[in-house]
Design a protein around this motif. Sequence first.
Motif, PDB file in Angstrom:
ATOM      1  N   GLY A  67     -10.794  -3.203   3.432  1.00  0.00           N
ATOM      2  CA  GLY A  67     -10.248  -3.715   2.174  1.00  0.00           C
ATOM      3  C   GLY A  67     -10.528  -2.859   0.958  1.00  0.00           C
ATOM      4  N   THR A  68     -11.222  -1.734   1.155  1.00  0.00           N
ATOM      5  CA  THR A  68     -11.428  -0.810   0.042  1.00  0.00           C
ATOM      6  C   THR A  68     -10.365   0.277   0.100  1.00  0.00           C
ATOM      7  OG1 THR A  68     -12.793   0.784   1.247  1.00  0.00           O
ATOM      8  CG2 THR A  68     -13.935  -1.128   0.309  1.00  0.00           C
ATOM      9  N   SER A  69     -10.415   1.191  -0.859  1.00  0.00           N
ATOM     10  CA  SER A  69      -9.399   2.247  -0.866  1.00  0.00           C
ATOM     11  C   SER A  69      -9.784   3.445   0.004  1.00  0.00           C
ATOM     12  CB  SER A  69      -9.128   2.710  -2.289  1.00  0.00           C
ATOM     13  OG  SER A  69     -10.236   3.446  -2.760  1.00  0.00           O
ATOM     14  N   ALA A  70     -10.877   3.327   0.753  1.00  0.00           N
ATOM     15  CA  ALA A  70     -11.175   4.392   1.720  1.00  0.00           C
ATOM     16  C   ALA A  70     -10.014   4.457   2.704  1.00  0.00           C
ATOM     17  CB  ALA A  70     -12.470   4.071   2.463  1.00  0.00           C
ATOM     18  N   SER A  71      -9.673   5.633   3.163  1.00  0.00           N
ATOM     19  CA  SER A  71      -8.525   5.729   4.062  1.00  0.00           C
ATOM     20  C   SER A  71      -8.794   5.003   5.376  1.00  0.00           C
ATOM     21  CB  SER A  71      -8.185   7.191   4.353  1.00  0.00           C
ATOM     22  OG  SER A  71      -6.929   7.243   5.005  1.00  0.00           O
ATOM     23  N   SER A  73      -8.692   1.735   5.938  1.00  0.00           N
ATOM     24  CA  SER A  73      -9.642   0.637   5.727  1.00  0.00           C
ATOM     25  C   SER A  73      -9.133  -0.740   6.137  1.00  0.00           C
ATOM     26  CB  SER A  73     -10.029   0.590   4.260  1.00  0.00           C
ATOM     27  OG  SER A  73      -8.857   0.338   3.493  1.00  0.00           O
ATOM     28  N   LYS A  96      -2.619  -5.152   8.503  1.00  0.00           N
ATOM     29  CA  LYS A  96      -3.086  -5.621   7.198  1.00  0.00           C
ATOM     30  C   LYS A  96      -3.970  -6.860   7.269  1.00  0.00           C
ATOM     31  CE  LYS A  96       0.787  -3.662   4.708  1.00  0.00           C
ATOM     32  NZ  LYS A  96       1.731  -3.303   5.766  1.00  0.00           N
ATOM     33  N   VAL A 208     -12.162  -6.937  -3.825  1.00  0.00           N
ATOM     34  CA  VAL A 208     -13.305  -6.333  -3.155  1.00  0.00           C
ATOM     35  C   VAL A 208     -13.847  -5.247  -4.077  1.00  0.00           C
ATOM     36  CG1 VAL A 208     -13.985  -4.835  -1.238  1.00  0.00           C
ATOM     37  CG2 VAL A 208     -12.540  -6.814  -0.796  1.00  0.00           C
ATOM     38  N   LYS A 224      -9.832  11.565   1.617  1.00  0.00           N
ATOM     39  CA  LYS A 224      -8.408  11.406   1.918  1.00  0.00           C
ATOM     40  C   LYS A 224      -7.717  12.769   1.979  1.00  0.00           C
ATOM     41  CE  LYS A 224      -8.288   7.498  -0.755  1.00  0.00           C
ATOM     42  NZ  LYS A 224      -7.725   6.465  -1.623  1.00  0.00           N
ATOM     43  N   ALA A 289       2.199   3.300   8.476  1.00  0.00           N
ATOM     44  CA  ALA A 289       0.757   3.268   8.254  1.00  0.00           C
ATOM     45  C   ALA A 289       0.204   1.865   8.386  1.00  0.00           C
ATOM     46  CB  ALA A 289       0.444   3.794   6.853  1.00  0.00           C
ATOM     47  N   CYS A 290      -1.015   1.776   8.890  1.00  0.00           N
ATOM     48  CA  CYS A 290      -1.778   0.544   8.755  1.00  0.00           C
ATOM     49  C   CYS A 290      -2.316   0.509   7.322  1.00  0.00           C
ATOM     50  CB  CYS A 290      -2.962   0.527   9.720  1.00  0.00           C
ATOM     51  SG  CYS A 290      -2.499   0.372  11.446  1.00  0.00           S
ATOM     52  N   PHE A 291      -3.006  -0.545   6.995  1.00  0.00           N
ATOM     53  CA  PHE A 291      -3.546  -0.707   5.646  1.00  0.00           C
ATOM     54  C   PHE A 291      -4.411   0.498   5.247  1.00  0.00           C
ATOM     55  CE2 PHE A 291      -6.616  -2.116   2.524  1.00  0.00           C
ATOM     56  CZ  PHE A 291      -5.861  -2.897   1.667  1.00  0.00           C
ATOM     57  N   GLY A 292      -4.056   1.089   4.120  1.00  0.00           N
ATOM     58  CA  GLY A 292      -4.879   2.147   3.536  1.00  0.00           C
ATOM     59  C   GLY A 292      -4.849   3.486   4.232  1.00  0.00           C
ATOM     60  N   CYS A 293      -3.993   3.660   5.235  1.00  0.00           N
ATOM     61  CA  CYS A 293      -4.098   4.863   6.061  1.00  0.00           C
ATOM     62  C   CYS A 293      -3.315   6.070   5.548  1.00  0.00           C
ATOM     63  CB  CYS A 293      -3.656   4.555   7.488  1.00  0.00           C
ATOM     64  SG  CYS A 293      -3.801   5.986   8.559  1.00  0.00           S
ATOM     65  N   ALA A 296      -0.870   7.524   9.135  1.00  0.00           N
ATOM     66  CA  ALA A 296       0.363   6.816   9.503  1.00  0.00           C
ATOM     67  C   ALA A 296       0.847   7.256  10.880  1.00  0.00           C
ATOM     68  CB  ALA A 296       1.449   7.019   8.446  1.00  0.00           C
TER      69      ALA A 296
ATOM     70  N   CYS B  55       1.248   2.048   3.292  1.00  0.00           N
ATOM     71  CA  CYS B  55      -0.216   2.057   3.411  1.00  0.00           C
ATOM     72  C   CYS B  55      -0.925   1.255   2.324  1.00  0.00           C
ATOM     73  CB  CYS B  55      -0.754   3.476   3.437  1.00  0.00           C
ATOM     74  SG  CYS B  55      -0.804   4.297   1.825  1.00  0.00           S
ATOM     75  N   MET B  60      -3.962  -0.640  -4.144  1.00  0.00           N
ATOM     76  CA  MET B  60      -5.409  -0.606  -4.353  1.00  0.00           C
ATOM     77  C   MET B  60      -5.760   0.186  -5.610  1.00  0.00           C
ATOM     78  SD  MET B  60      -7.190  -0.530  -0.640  1.00  0.00           S
ATOM     79  CE  MET B  60      -6.007   0.475   0.204  1.00  0.00           C
TER      80      MET B  60
END
Lengths: 605, 197
Positions: A67-71, A73, A96, A208, A224, A289-293, A296, B55, B60
């Motif tokens: 849930g953070t902006s780390a790739s 996540s 997600k 978060v 990233k 992409a999944c969340f934050g990825c 992709a 993404c 975010m």
Amino acid sequence: MSWQGKILRVDLTAGQVAPEPLNMAWANEYIGERGLGTKYLWENMDPKVDPMSPENVLIFATGPLTGTSASTSGRYAVLTKGPLTGAIACSNSGGKFGAELKYAGYDLLLIEGRSEKPVYLLIEGDEISLVDAKKIWGKTVWETDEWIKTQHHNPMLKIATIGVAGERGVRYAAVVNDLHRAAGRSGVGTVMGDKNLKAIAVRGTGGVGVKDPKRFMQVTREMKNLLAQNTGGMTKYGTNAMMETMQEFGGLPTRNFQEVQFAGYDKIDAKAMLKTDQAGHRNLLTNKACFGCTIACGRIAHIRKDHFTIQNRKEYWHASGGLEYETAFAFGPVVGVDDIDACTFAGYLMNEHGVDPISFGVTLAAAMELFELGIITTEDTDGVALNFGSAEALTVMAEKTGKQEGFGQVLGLGSRLMCEKYGHPELSMTVKGQEFAGYDSRALQGMGLGYATGNRGACHLKHDTFEVDMDDQSGQGKAEPCKTSQDWTAAVDSSGLCMFTMGAWGAPEFAAQLDADSEGEWTPQRLMESGERIWNLERMFNLAAGLTRDDDTLPERLLKDPAPSGTAKGKVNELEKMLPEYYQLRGWNDQGEPTTETLDRLGLG
Amino acid sequence: MTCAEVQLYAPGGIRGLLLEPVFLLHYSLEFKTIYSEGKSMYRSLHMEPSLCTGCLQCEMACSFEHEGEFNPSRSRIRVFEFEHGKTSVPYSCTQCVEAWCMKACPTGAIFVDSNLGAKLVSASACVGCKACTTACPFGTIEFNPVSGKVDKCDLCGGDPQCVAACPTGAITYVDAGATGVVRMQLSAEQTVQGRAS
């Protein structure tokens, strides 16, 4: 910090839900997600219980970075005692859903008991309820997703659900979230179905935060960029680029592991997916992409409308999740099929009905060998000739398994029970009852050791000996990289990030992100130690469940029948040489049990 | 510039343009000139769905910039998915020249940033009446139940964080007069690629 500090305990028997504080001491020792879930499982259930009983516990766990902006996540893990193996089951997924759970205010869901009637869990911030699932029991993953969103007038809900396979006890049923991402392996969906829990629908509108926002933004941005430069071609080709590599190497399990190379590989590999055919059809539509990825690697594909599988079934004319390496392997080489549309359709069916494609494909491969040997006939298989290479057999059986009809009920047992049923356990390509992924242990020795010692049975995702295996095809010196990468992967899986970043990021890169994110000091050493602790706790769960060193083995086919071709031609897996060395490195006795010193060292005593 | 073209660029029509001398000046020049020289006072987010992988890094980054935490539900830019993820579409305020939200606001809380052309919300003047959310045809100004005010894209003071966070270039910050050209260029490239393959 990025923990919400809260978990949700769901007692399905009593029909009650209650939030409790997150045990931060455990989070500090076990990082999160896989590790933290293992600790919660260990502390909340007896490993000896029947997986298909109310006493089994089902956990959905996020990691500190989820849930953070780390790739990458978006990860979460589902943990339980697995019905396929009787061992600990831990399956993780992207999409997600995981991040949404965090935004809803929960780090982890701990689900106990069994509901009297089918229900689904609805979490909309602080409003939590167990809702009657009568109207969706029997519905597919895709129907359920749409029904719940419509029912609650909320298209923003993120849904993790089982299909009919999970309801009806397919031993390797998956939990599917966001339509086509799945906690696919080890039957975590089977346990969910056994608990009469159809789905979990979450909407989170909370935030978060992180420990050091400025440093976190700076370090994750650098990471990233580093990741973007080191995606290993996965953005363009997805994971299915691996098929060509394995074909050339001779590590591509074919026709139930009778062979290690597959002539039709180039009709279903990553390049085939990108090719436009004469009718102007291209299998791959786009990547996803999944969340934050940043990578992709996800594939969005579609099937030729005139293909025999769907020409009269318009409901499948839409785009959906396409082939990845493991699905391409499980619907391709291992069953001898080289029809890209049939393989893609089989993938649709797995997502739609909530089935692990790897276990399904490898189980079908064993059934095909039984059929080839004349042990089963069309009388057993609803009149379908289970010949290797038959696209019809693949797609018909995928649907029958998903819906639990006819011979699909036999396939739903998994390869081990099915082969035992027909008196040929040697045809089952499994470890601890879980089917192999698409890497042959004769060509990749360390992979074989990782499979044999895998805590959830045969699995390619819990260690990474790939490079050393490609460099040297002996069993020499494989124990150390196997052990180290098992520990490291356990740490990565516990962070809330995806293991596909491992090509770009090592321990320092993960530690830097985690240190800016979470309280305390996170160093590469601490991550590695935590990973080893997690691995050993999983092992302790399995030993307590009744597994022994005899379960750390491979099927005879890989130990005795030499690879018939490829770079490992003539070789078998040298497990006997590797295993004692591995136990020694782990600090385990010759029975594969952690010694007192090891447990004390890891704080597990 | 013909009347029809004016309608395209300014939904309020020619009357609105007359009230906006800068706009007239801007569009009295050759379009190409404005693009290449980048002298327009209007800059805007340009979103290219074909490049979006869904993404949500933009969501975010936006929520972090405005709320200090990661919270996509509070992002001023949102990504929507269609057909099992076949298409992912980023969507946000396009900073209408003649902004419905601004016109509808009874307290004058929405005003123009004279440097960027962005429509900003004054938190002290906003009373949370939501007239703007009714007026906006795109839904890109939203009521925030936590603050009791409305939120909308403010272009981050000229350094949009969603643009910085996007890993594929699906969101760009361009001269408002160039949004069509960017898409044309992409489309032209695809046309050529299609012919080549």
